[in-house]
Design an enzyme around this catalytic site. Structure first.
Site, PDB file in Angstrom:
ATOM      1  N   LYS A  55      22.428  22.451 -57.599  1.00  0.00           N
ATOM      2  CA  LYS A  55      22.154  21.347 -58.632  1.00  0.00           C
ATOM      3  C   LYS A  55      22.325  22.000 -59.984  1.00  0.00           C
ATOM      4  O   LYS A  55      22.824  21.729 -60.894  1.00  0.00           O
ATOM      5  CB  LYS A  55      21.117  20.625 -58.436  1.00  0.00           C
ATOM      6  N   GLN A  99      13.014  16.631 -55.141  1.00  0.00           N
ATOM      7  CA  GLN A  99      13.811  16.832 -53.768  1.00  0.00           C
ATOM      8  C   GLN A  99      12.802  16.371 -52.619  1.00  0.00           C
ATOM      9  O   GLN A  99      11.728  16.750 -52.424  1.00  0.00           O
ATOM     10  CB  GLN A  99      13.870  18.382 -53.998  1.00  0.00           C
ATOM     11  N   ASP A 122      18.406   9.504 -58.914  1.00  0.00           N
ATOM     12  CA  ASP A 122      18.628   9.401 -57.598  1.00  0.00           C
ATOM     13  C   ASP A 122      18.706   7.793 -57.370  1.00  0.00           C
ATOM     14  O   ASP A 122      19.273   7.539 -56.057  1.00  0.00           O
ATOM     15  CB  ASP A 122      17.307  10.102 -56.791  1.00  0.00           C
TER      16      ASP A 122
END
Length: 284
Positions: A55, A99, A122
């Protein structure tokens, strides 16, 4: 029987990232705003650390500002929530990503609820999930969004097609079904309780495999000429990466197929970049 056309996720991902980089340059020139992404990782999970590195690299590639918070396993719920709250108020950060999975002692649901829906790149916050349901959304979950991008850029039309999604997770299966439905597909969602799965998958013009079982879908489960999207990422006993689809046999009957690796995988982080750019643009 002809061999299926390979949907090259690496090439399509590079194409989309080039577009994101160009739009980012324009945004910076016009407004002085650089899209910013904060990634939080708790604990020492090796797979999560690889994702975080990828990322960070993707942010550099498209010209974003990024921050990574690598917190110890023992981080408390209060500490993590306080960090999320701080990032919610940080004007340089447009996207916040925690995460997953988190260590067992942390309440994942509460943490995701803490992220501002405007920075939820997300698209896991119930507010954003609800907006996806009604078709009026800003952000899409990265993997299903990546799948739609692969389908569209391969010239495949979804409208009126029989679409079968195998898997009903909140991250892939359910949102995937909604996106295909919004694109006028006729959608069936299958799962571990589905009776005679092969009979259902053989009806699919577009088959999305997302169950996490190595090489599970074989040629006899796939309709001649189907478009097959493999979301699975599994390791065989010999250590090789493989998807949920038996690529060798299915590629002989499908018209299009995504490989593993190099199919859906590269698109996931690319769509995260797309969401972060959108979050930055929405602050203007």
């Amino acid at each position: 029987m002809s061999t299926a056309k390979i949907i090259d996720g690496k090439a399509i991902s590079a194409e989309v990232r080039a577009e994101i980089a160009a739009n980012t340059r324009r945004l910076i020139e016009k407004t002085g705003i650089t899209p910013g992404l904060a990634v939080i990782i708790v604990g020492e999970d090796p797979a999560s650390q690889v994702y975080v590195r990828n990322k960070r690299r993707a942010c550099e590639e498209v010209g974003f500002y990024s921050e990574a918070y690598e917190l110890p396993e023992a981080t408390s719920q209060e500490e993590l929530e306080a960090l999320v709250e701080r990032l919610n108020g940080d004007k340089n950060i447009h996207g916040i990503l925690v995460q997953l999975p988190l260590p067992k002692h942390l309440d994942e649901e509460k943490i995701l609820l803490k992220i501002s829906p405007d920075k939820d790149v997300d698209a896991f916050h119930p507010y954003n999930v609800g907006r996806i349901m009604i078709g009026n959304y800003d952000f899409l979950p990265c993997t299903p969004a990546g799948v739609m991008e692969l389908i569209h850029r391969s010239g495949v039309s979804v409208g009126g097609k029989e679409c079968v999604v195998v898997g009903r997770s909140n991250i892939v299966g359910k949102p995937m079904a909604m996106l295909l439905l919004h694109d006028n597909g006729t959608v069936t969602v299958c799962h571990s309780r589905t009776k005679d799965l092969a009979e259902v998958t053989r009806r699919a013009d577009i088959l999305v495999a997302a169950i996490g079982k190595a090489d599970f879908f074989t040629a006899d489960m796939v309709k001649e000429g189907a478009v097959v999207i493999d979301v699975g990422m599994n390791r065989r006993a010999d250590g090789k990466l493989t998807g949920d689809v038996d690529f060798e046999s299915v590629s002989q009957v499908a018209s299009y197929i995504t490989p593993v690796p190099g199919g859906v995988g590269p698109m996931t982080i690319t769509m995260l970049m797309k969401n972060t750019l959108k979050a930055a643009e929405r602050t203007i």
